[in-house]
Design a protein around this motif. Sequence first.
Motif, PDB file in Angstrom:
ATOM      1  N   CYS A  10       0.848  -1.196   0.000  1.00  0.00           N
ATOM      2  CA  CYS A  10       0.000   0.000   0.000  1.00  0.00           C
ATOM      3  C   CYS A  10       0.881   1.243   0.000  1.00  0.00           C
ATOM      4  O   CYS A  10       1.788   1.379   0.833  1.00  0.00           O
ATOM      5  CB  CYS A  10      -0.897   0.010   1.231  1.00  0.00           C
ATOM      6  N   SER A  11       0.626   2.144  -0.940  1.00  0.00           N
ATOM      7  CA  SER A  11       1.451   3.344  -1.027  1.00  0.00           C
ATOM      8  C   SER A  11       1.124   4.337   0.079  1.00  0.00           C
ATOM      9  O   SER A  11       1.846   5.291   0.314  1.00  0.00           O
ATOM     10  CB  SER A  11       1.263   4.009  -2.386  1.00  0.00           C
ATOM     11  N   GLU A  12       0.010   4.131   0.771  1.00  0.00           N
ATOM     12  CA  GLU A  12      -0.366   5.061   1.836  1.00  0.00           C
ATOM     13  C   GLU A  12       0.220   4.648   3.174  1.00  0.00           C
ATOM     14  O   GLU A  12       0.790   5.445   3.892  1.00  0.00           O
ATOM     15  CB  GLU A  12      -1.896   5.134   1.972  1.00  0.00           C
ATOM     16  N   CYS A  13       0.040   3.342   3.523  1.00  0.00           N
ATOM     17  CA  CYS A  13       0.457   2.940   4.865  1.00  0.00           C
ATOM     18  C   CYS A  13       1.559   1.894   4.857  1.00  0.00           C
ATOM     19  O   CYS A  13       2.064   1.525   5.902  1.00  0.00           O
ATOM     20  CB  CYS A  13      -0.747   2.432   5.657  1.00  0.00           C
ATOM     21  N   CYS A  27      -5.496   0.489   5.841  1.00  0.00           N
ATOM     22  CA  CYS A  27      -5.840   1.906   6.042  1.00  0.00           C
ATOM     23  C   CYS A  27      -7.096   2.319   5.282  1.00  0.00           C
ATOM     24  O   CYS A  27      -7.582   3.429   5.433  1.00  0.00           O
ATOM     25  CB  CYS A  27      -4.678   2.808   5.637  1.00  0.00           C
ATOM     26  N   ALA A  29      -7.464   2.905   2.094  1.00  0.00           N
ATOM     27  CA  ALA A  29      -7.285   3.747   0.895  1.00  0.00           C
ATOM     28  C   ALA A  29      -7.626   2.946  -0.358  1.00  0.00           C
ATOM     29  O   ALA A  29      -7.336   1.751  -0.434  1.00  0.00           O
ATOM     30  CB  ALA A  29      -5.850   4.237   0.826  1.00  0.00           C
ATOM     31  N   SER A  32      -4.616   1.835  -3.812  1.00  0.00           N
ATOM     32  CA  SER A  32      -3.285   2.233  -3.333  1.00  0.00           C
ATOM     33  C   SER A  32      -2.299   1.074  -3.362  1.00  0.00           C
ATOM     34  O   SER A  32      -1.118   1.263  -3.102  1.00  0.00           O
ATOM     35  CB  SER A  32      -3.398   2.783  -1.909  1.00  0.00           C
ATOM     36  N   THR A 222      -0.064  12.827  -5.210  1.00  0.00           N
ATOM     37  CA  THR A 222      -1.109  12.006  -5.817  1.00  0.00           C
ATOM     38  C   THR A 222      -2.300  12.895  -6.166  1.00  0.00           C
ATOM     39  O   THR A 222      -2.316  14.089  -5.842  1.00  0.00           O
ATOM     40  CB  THR A 222      -1.603  10.943  -4.833  1.00  0.00           C
ATOM     41  N   THR A 226      -1.623  14.262  -1.627  1.00  0.00           N
ATOM     42  CA  THR A 226      -0.587  13.880  -0.672  1.00  0.00           C
ATOM     43  C   THR A 226       0.642  13.414  -1.444  1.00  0.00           C
ATOM     44  O   THR A 226       0.539  13.066  -2.619  1.00  0.00           O
ATOM     45  CB  THR A 226      -1.064  12.740   0.253  1.00  0.00           C
ATOM     46  N   ARG A 231       4.039   6.499   3.003  1.00  0.00           N
ATOM     47  CA  ARG A 231       3.787   7.519   4.026  1.00  0.00           C
ATOM     48  C   ARG A 231       5.028   7.720   4.898  1.00  0.00           C
ATOM     49  O   ARG A 231       5.278   8.791   5.415  1.00  0.00           O
ATOM     50  CB  ARG A 231       2.592   7.054   4.868  1.00  0.00           C
TER      51      ARG A 231
END
Length: 460
Positions: A10-13, A27, A29, A32, A222, A226, A231
């Motif tokens: 996951c690119s977010e978390c 998370c 998203a 992601s 993105t 963000t 992250r």
Amino acid sequence: MVRDKTQFVCSECGAVATRWLGRCPSCGAWNSLQETQPQPARSEGKNRLAASHYAGASSAVITPLAQIETQDVVRSASGIAELDRVLGGGVVEGSVVLIGGDPGIGKSTLLLQTLDRLQRQGLPTLYVSGEESGAQVALRARRLGLPDSQVPILTETQLERILTALDKQQPAVAVIDSIQTLFSDQLTAAPGSVSQVRECAAHLTRLAKSTGIAIVLVGHVTKEGTIAGPRVLEHMVDTVLYFEGDTHSSFRLVRAIKNRFGAVNEIGVFAMTEAGLKGVSNPSAIFLSQHRDAVAGSCVLVTLEGTRPLLVEIQALVDAGGPSPRRLSVGLERDRLAMLLAVLHRHAGVATYDQDVFINAVGGVRINEPAADLAILLAIYSSLRNQPLPKGLLVFGEVGLAGEVRPAARGQERLREAAKLGFHTAVIPRANAPKSPIAGLTVHSIERVEQAMDVVRTID
Ligand SMILES: Nc1ncnc2c1ncn2[C@@H]1O[C@H](COP(=O)(O)OP(=O)(O)OP(=O)(O)O)[C@@H](O)[C@H]1O
Ligand SMILES: [Mg+2]
């Protein structure tokens, strides 16, 4: 075994899944998860851990805080006052700054101008361009009126070569434009993937700390605004700056989201001109529209960004909606809008459940502080009634779920700035009422939202 298969990160978390999922289970998203090849286990690292375990890790030194020698952080002010302000006074030696922003907003422009200033002061710099050729960067320098710029340019995307160049050149400040274009030979994943971005940033951070080189990383953002990639990138670096603004207007804001060496939420204001970004030293009135006559749905807010008050026009449009009315906001929080509409209904008896509600902060500025609540409510109320608010009115105050109007920090400063700009009427929280009158300003202090509606109906 899972390790041999393709993974999805996951690119977010940074959570890892063994198959592709539309939504990250960790998370939440959407879209992601990115495919990555797992990296072979680092036997060297493992062995080191095992060896130290068996050897009793005797090399670790523990020292009481008081015995650790400290020295003040060494800052290099670029002379671009608005950027120095956001950084807390200048670029700190050995620090890593991440700067994100929409495509074309002016990241490369600002950083080239900054490096040029530093180079002219005699500080060695290095601009590593992974996106543009040397000729493109040189063209930009000419356009910025810097045809004689001595900033050294390295067009390179391979991390190992960049690290070697940095080590050899030992610049005081280096810019990496951008972190998403770099790749390390040690990984098989594509440039821009989560593992590449994380690995490259970690190596650069380590180099910055060990050599004292200050490194500025440019990060793509993105669609949601963000910084693209893991992250953890934001945790790894010392300072995170965001470049904001409406590409259609010439004003740009640089905002500190995180700063280990200065205050957060400080902003720097720039105007994009043909000759690059120019600092705006007195920005308080740039986010006001110039209406000749008062218009419905417009309310002026005094917001405090960092150390400076800014006057921003909040616009609302309330229009008959369909069966599921829309709530849209630009520059303001949408969840907060839903909450404010509920408060407006419950405590002031103003219903909007069958109306579309759109709100906008003029000039592409993003407002996060709750002190904007009252201005949003009054703009909505004004649009719904199709009645302009009184001319020369300014408003601030946070609104609670019980309908109470709570004070905002440093109210006097906000009022004085507004009075200076010719505003003559204020509707503000009671706790912010000035102890002594402010010349030219009539202050209406209130405790509840319904009072705000009454007050604006009675002032001419
Ligand atoms: N000739 C020009 N006159 C005025 N402004 C210009 C001119 N050329 C470029 N610009 C401005 O510079 C901006 C590009 O800035 P810059 O390349 O620094 O952005 P960036 O944030 O680095 O973009 P990217 O994400 O694509 O790298 C353009 O959007 C435009 O506003
Ligand atoms: Mg760029």
